[in-house]
Write an enzyme that holds these catalytic residues in place. Sequence first.
Site: not given
Length: 510
Positions: A224, A156, A348, A50, A248, A185-186, A243, A190
């Site tokens: 994590e 996502k 987390k 933008r 995942h 979905d990363h 999330d 992998k």
Amino acid sequence: MKTADRLDPTVFVIFGATGNLTLRKLIPALFDLSLDRSLPSQFAIIAVGRIELGDDALRRRLHDGVNQFSRFGKAQPAVWNPFAQHIQYQQGDFKKPSTYAALGSQCAKLEKQWGAKAQRIFYMATPPSLFGEIPKYLGKAGLARDREWSRIVIEKPIGYDLESARTLNTILAASFAESQIFRIDHYLGKETVQNILAFRFANPVFEPIWNRRYIDYVTITVAETSGVELRGGYYEHAGALRDMVQNHLMQLLCLVAMEPMVSFDADEIRNKKADVLHAARAIQRDAVPQCAVRGQYGPGHTDGEKAPGYREEDGVAVDSRTETFVALKLFLDNWRWQDVPFYLRTGKRLPQQASEISIQFRAVPHQAFPPEASLGWQPSRLVLSIHPEEGIVLAFQAKYPGPKMQLRPVDMHFSYRESFAAPSPDAYETLLWDVMKKDATLFMRADQVEAAWQLLMPVLDAWQAAPPCDFPNYAAGTWGPEDAQRLLAQGHSWPPPTQLAGPGKKKGRH
Ligand code: BG6
């Protein structure tokens, strides 16, 4: 890496030129692919944003990103400048038809210049609120019409719940055929996640015992140590279930539990994965407390440092009820898995960074060794380690040296780092390359996304109806709320993360 495969001329349009995803993931991945000579020679990136910005200013900004996030380290001008020539900026409002008309003309201009038809890839690296808008405009501008040569990529979160995911899929389907839609979905990019298929179906050893007869239970852990960092604003409205679990962890579940595919065809594999979600036993809303546990971290310590509680993070409400930890117990109602619990957990600010799948085998049917021989006896366990360790560990029993028969658990290791000289590409390199190759194997199909939401909706609904009154219920640096133990059947446990042997690593299991 992939020079043998030729790609068609490509125009890669990124909506969200100045966003984080573009800076940290997309441009570094495309740059790394260019270093690997995996991009076509006729290639252009049109980054749409933008704000007012010239090509040079954008390129400088993206160069900074590449310096930080490329897996090859800093990009010297001799390699960056030729790549940067492929990038151009287009200013435009995502909700104005004129933006899309200008894009169409620019693509046509490039094709004329190249003397070749180009595939057009539209990547939505924007806030999710625009996911439902951009496809409509692309459709109206006729940019989605060519089913073979135009594609759309979406990340996502695909929806916020089942209903919004369905709405989004309907909007996408109004302009694009399913074969043109690439939902990322990363995790699927992998190496170690893709290796689950290789391990299971390229070796005859494990598949015959990959079932309820030999497997007692399966745990999938994605732990994590980091908190929400700068993403408090987003995370507050998402929470760990949306999330991480909906996407995942569900993907990992599908890969570990699916039936063997007949061919390596994208839809064949995606059908088999979708079957897993269709086999998942529906969670009854009144049984949610027996199947799902949520948690939120309070202050504590991670990586040897003081860590703030979730409610003290930027962008987070002081009385937030968002979960940062989820544990789930699922069952798959089919011949292979009937009554085998699948325990999933993610959180987390847990004590260790670890993504792994542990397959716990059943005990031997008859223990013939004398009791004193088998004091340290444990059933065999196979661990597929995804991150940060990359490899596989098989834990089994062996005879301890000496005159007496004594059994001890030992580990057999496979480590990517030690076995292969080739470095693993970043997940985005793999995925972007697959989009350019039009290979949808590693992407989520609409029905799979909806099936995952459908399975989790009772949990989301029950949690929304009964907000937690004990948050925060685990300290940063611990393995989540104690209640996560409650989900486990007697004799089952959440395994501690595995360590692979390697330079500087201690051998053996915890
Ligand atoms: C993202 C989540 O999809 O995956 C993040 O939004 C999470 O919250 C991340 O940290 C984990 O990905 P990886 O590749 O670092 O394991």
